[in-house]
Design a protein around this motif. Structure first.
Motif, PDB file in Angstrom:
ATOM      1  N   ARG A   1       2.454  -4.596   9.330  1.00 16.59           N
ATOM      2  CA  ARG A   1       1.431  -3.365   9.696  1.00 16.59           C
ATOM      3  C   ARG A   1       1.437  -3.244   8.173  1.00 16.59           C
ATOM      4  NH1 ARG A   1       5.945   1.016  11.923  1.00 16.59           N
ATOM      5  NH2 ARG A   1       7.054  -0.007  10.051  1.00 16.59           N
ATOM      6  N   LEU A   2       2.349  -4.099   6.946  1.00 14.29           N
ATOM      7  CA  LEU A   2       2.098  -4.063   5.594  1.00 14.29           C
ATOM      8  C   LEU A   2       1.236  -5.058   5.444  1.00 14.29           C
ATOM      9  CD1 LEU A   2       2.529  -2.606   2.771  1.00 14.29           C
ATOM     10  CD2 LEU A   2       4.462  -4.438   2.634  1.00 14.29           C
ATOM     11  N   LYS A   3       1.281  -5.986   5.843  1.00 11.89           N
ATOM     12  CA  LYS A   3       0.528  -6.807   5.825  1.00 11.89           C
ATOM     13  C   LYS A   3      -1.152  -6.592   6.426  1.00 11.89           C
ATOM     14  CE  LYS A   3      -0.056 -12.215   6.655  1.00 11.89           C
ATOM     15  NZ  LYS A   3       0.810 -13.398   7.405  1.00 11.89           N
ATOM     16  N   ARG A   4      -0.658  -5.880   7.325  1.00  9.35           N
ATOM     17  CA  ARG A   4      -2.306  -5.941   7.658  1.00  9.35           C
ATOM     18  C   ARG A   4      -3.458  -5.193   7.097  1.00  9.35           C
ATOM     19  NH1 ARG A   4      -2.074  -7.316  12.847  1.00  9.35           N
ATOM     20  NH2 ARG A   4      -4.386  -6.865  14.377  1.00  9.35           N
ATOM     21  N   TRP A   5      -2.533  -4.232   6.181  1.00 14.75           N
ATOM     22  CA  TRP A   5      -3.916  -2.995   5.555  1.00 14.75           C
ATOM     23  C   TRP A   5      -2.030  -2.368   4.831  1.00 14.75           C
ATOM     24  CZ3 TRP A   5      -4.824   2.674   7.681  1.00 14.75           C
ATOM     25  CH2 TRP A   5      -6.249   2.474   6.947  1.00 14.75           C
ATOM     26  N   PRO A   6      -2.122  -3.068   3.911  1.00 10.28           N
ATOM     27  CA  PRO A   6      -1.254  -2.445   3.007  1.00 10.28           C
ATOM     28  C   PRO A   6      -1.798  -1.876   2.331  1.00 10.28           C
ATOM     29  CG  PRO A   6      -2.211  -4.763   2.191  1.00 10.28           C
ATOM     30  CD  PRO A   6      -2.998  -4.132   2.787  1.00 10.28           C
ATOM     31  N   GLU A   7      -2.819  -1.203   1.852  1.00 11.38           N
ATOM     32  CA  GLU A   7      -3.007   0.367   0.919  1.00 11.38           C
ATOM     33  C   GLU A   7      -2.461   1.576   2.077  1.00 11.38           C
ATOM     34  OE1 GLU A   7      -5.692  -2.809  -0.963  1.00 11.38           O
ATOM     35  OE2 GLU A   7      -5.359  -2.345   1.042  1.00 11.38           O
ATOM     36  N   GLY A   8      -3.279   1.321   3.703  1.00  8.92           N
ATOM     37  CA  GLY A   8      -3.143   2.439   4.402  1.00  8.92           C
ATOM     38  C   GLY A   8      -1.382   2.523   4.792  1.00  8.92           C
ATOM     39  N   TYR A   9      -0.697   1.157   4.303  1.00  9.19           N
ATOM     40  CA  TYR A   9       0.202   1.671   4.971  1.00  9.19           C
ATOM     41  C   TYR A   9       1.154   2.426   3.635  1.00  9.19           C
ATOM     42  CZ  TYR A   9       5.204  -0.039   6.603  1.00  9.19           C
ATOM     43  OH  TYR A   9       6.151  -0.232   6.700  1.00  9.19           O
ATOM     44  N   ALA A  10       0.515   1.584   2.708  1.00  8.71           N
ATOM     45  CA  ALA A  10       1.460   2.578   1.298  1.00  8.71           C
ATOM     46  C   ALA A  10       0.994   3.809   1.426  1.00  8.71           C
ATOM     47  CB  ALA A  10       0.971   1.575   0.532  1.00  8.71           C
ATOM     48  N   TYR A  11       0.083   4.411   1.846  1.00 10.54           N
ATOM     49  CA  TYR A  11      -0.477   5.437   1.357  1.00 10.54           C
ATOM     50  C   TYR A  11      -0.059   6.145   3.024  1.00 10.54           C
ATOM     51  CZ  TYR A  11      -5.223   4.184  -0.706  1.00 10.54           C
ATOM     52  OH  TYR A  11      -5.360   3.365  -1.994  1.00 10.54           O
ATOM     53  N   THR A  12       0.249   5.773   4.144  1.00  5.84           N
ATOM     54  CA  THR A  12       1.039   6.301   5.412  1.00  5.84           C
ATOM     55  C   THR A  12       2.663   6.743   5.035  1.00  5.84           C
ATOM     56  OG1 THR A  12      -1.005   5.616   6.675  1.00  5.84           O
ATOM     57  CG2 THR A  12       1.608   6.855   7.477  1.00  5.84           C
ATOM     58  N   SER A  13       3.426   5.670   3.967  1.00  2.00           N
ATOM     59  CA  SER A  13       4.132   5.681   3.929  1.00  2.00           C
ATOM     60  C   SER A  13       4.953   6.267   2.752  1.00  2.00           C
ATOM     61  CB  SER A  13       4.799   4.040   3.495  1.00  2.00           C
ATOM     62  OG  SER A  13       6.631   4.214   2.676  1.00  2.00           O
ATOM     63  N   PHE A  14       3.576   6.746   1.460  1.00  2.00           N
ATOM     64  CA  PHE A  14       4.159   7.529   0.756  1.00  2.00           C
ATOM     65  C   PHE A  14       4.061   9.293   0.942  1.00  2.00           C
ATOM     66  CE2 PHE A  14       1.326  10.790  -2.202  1.00  2.00           C
ATOM     67  CZ  PHE A  14       2.657  10.603  -3.202  1.00  2.00           C
ATOM     68  N   CYS A  15       3.064   9.515   2.128  1.00  2.00           N
ATOM     69  CA  CYS A  15       2.994  10.868   2.270  1.00  2.00           C
ATOM     70  C   CYS A  15       3.737  11.466   3.664  1.00  2.00           C
ATOM     71  CB  CYS A  15       1.289  11.398   3.045  1.00  2.00           C
ATOM     72  SG  CYS A  15      -0.289  10.525   2.295  1.00  2.00           S
TER      73      CYS A  15
END
Length: 212
Positions: free
Chosen positions: A114-128
Motif C-alpha cells: 500500500r505504501l509502495k503503491r501510493w506513498p503520498e496517499g498512504y501517508a495522508y491517510t495514516s496521518f488522519c
C-alpha cells in the motif's frame, strides 16, 4: 500498519484542541512521515506552504460544522479527519522520493504494498487515522481501526483515481478505511451522514420535558 503516529500524538495533552493548531499539525505530520518511511528506502519532501494551505481550509470547514459534534462526537471526529484528508489530497504537500525512479537500488520487496503503491496517499491517510484514533482515545471513545478493505490494492487504485476527480471523495474513502458506510452523494456534507441523521431523529423522537 497505518497508525505508527498514534502512540506519539497520544502524548500531546488536550489533543482535541491542540490538533486545531498548525504547529501541532506540522510536527505530527512530519513525525508521521518519519515513522512511515523509516527503513523503507523512501523519502519525502514536505511543502510547508501547501500544508499550511490545507490546514487553513480544514480549519475553516471544521469551524463551520463543529456545532454538529454534539450529535455524535465519535462520528464527527472521524468526519473531521476525513475533511483533513480531503484538504491534504487537494493541496498535495508531500512529494515522495522513490529510489528506483532515481536509478538507485529498488525498494525492498517486503515493503508494504500500500505504501509502495501510493506513498503520498498512504501517508495522508495514516496521518488522519492516527490523529483521529488518538483524539478518540483521549475522549474515552472507541477508536477507529483499519477495515479489511484497506488491504486490497484495488481499493487504493480506486481511491487515487476518484480523489483526482473530486477531492471530497476522500471523506467517503476514509469512512471505508474505518469500516463505516460512505456517503457518495455528498461526502463533505456532515449533516447528510447516516450517523448524524440517526442521532437527529432520536433527539426529535424524545419526549420534550414540560415545566409545570
Amino acid at each position: 500498519m497505518l497508525t505508527p503516529l498514534k502512540t506519539e500524538v497520544e502524548k500531546v495533552g488536550d489533543l482535541a484542541h491542540e490538533a486545531r493548531r498548525f504547529r501541532t499539525i506540522l510536527w505530527s505530520f512530519e513525525k508521521n512521515i518519519e515513522l512511515l518511511f523509516k527503513g523503507t528506502g523512501l523519502a519525502a519532501e514536505v511543502d510547508h506552504a501547501a500544508l499550511a494551505e490545507a490546514f487553513s481550509r480544514w480549519r475553516q470547514a471544521f469551524d463551520q460544522s463543529k456545532h454538529l459534534a454534539d450529535l455524535d462526537r465519535k462520528d464527527f471526529t472521524i468526519f473531521a479527519a476525513g475533511m483533513m484528508l480531503k484538504e491534504l489530497l487537494a493541496a498535495r504537500p508531500i512529494t515522495a522520493i522513490v529510489p528506483d525512479e532515481l536509478g538507485l537500488p529498488a525498494l525492498p520487496a517486503t515493503l508494504d504494498h500500500r505504501l509502495k503503491r501510493w506513498p503520498e496517499g498512504y501517508a495522508y491517510t495514516s496521518f488522519c487515522l492516527s490523529v483521529a484514533a488518538a483524539v478518540l482515545h483521549e475522549m474515552g471513545a472507541a477508536e477507529p481501526t483499519e477495515s479489511g478493505v484497506a488491504d486490497d490494492p484495488r481499493f487504493w487504485d480506486s481511491f487515487r483515481e476518484n480523489v483526482a476527480e473530486n477531492p471530497a471523495n476522500a471523506i467517503a474513502f476514509f469512512d471505508m478505511v474505518v469500516g463505516l458506510p460512505p456517503n457518495w452523494q455528498a461526502p463533505d456534507v456532515p449533516w447528510m451522514r447516516r450517523t448524524f441523521l440517526d442521532s437527529k431523529r432520536r433527539l426529535e423522537a424524545e419526549p420534550r420535558k414540560t415545566i409545570e
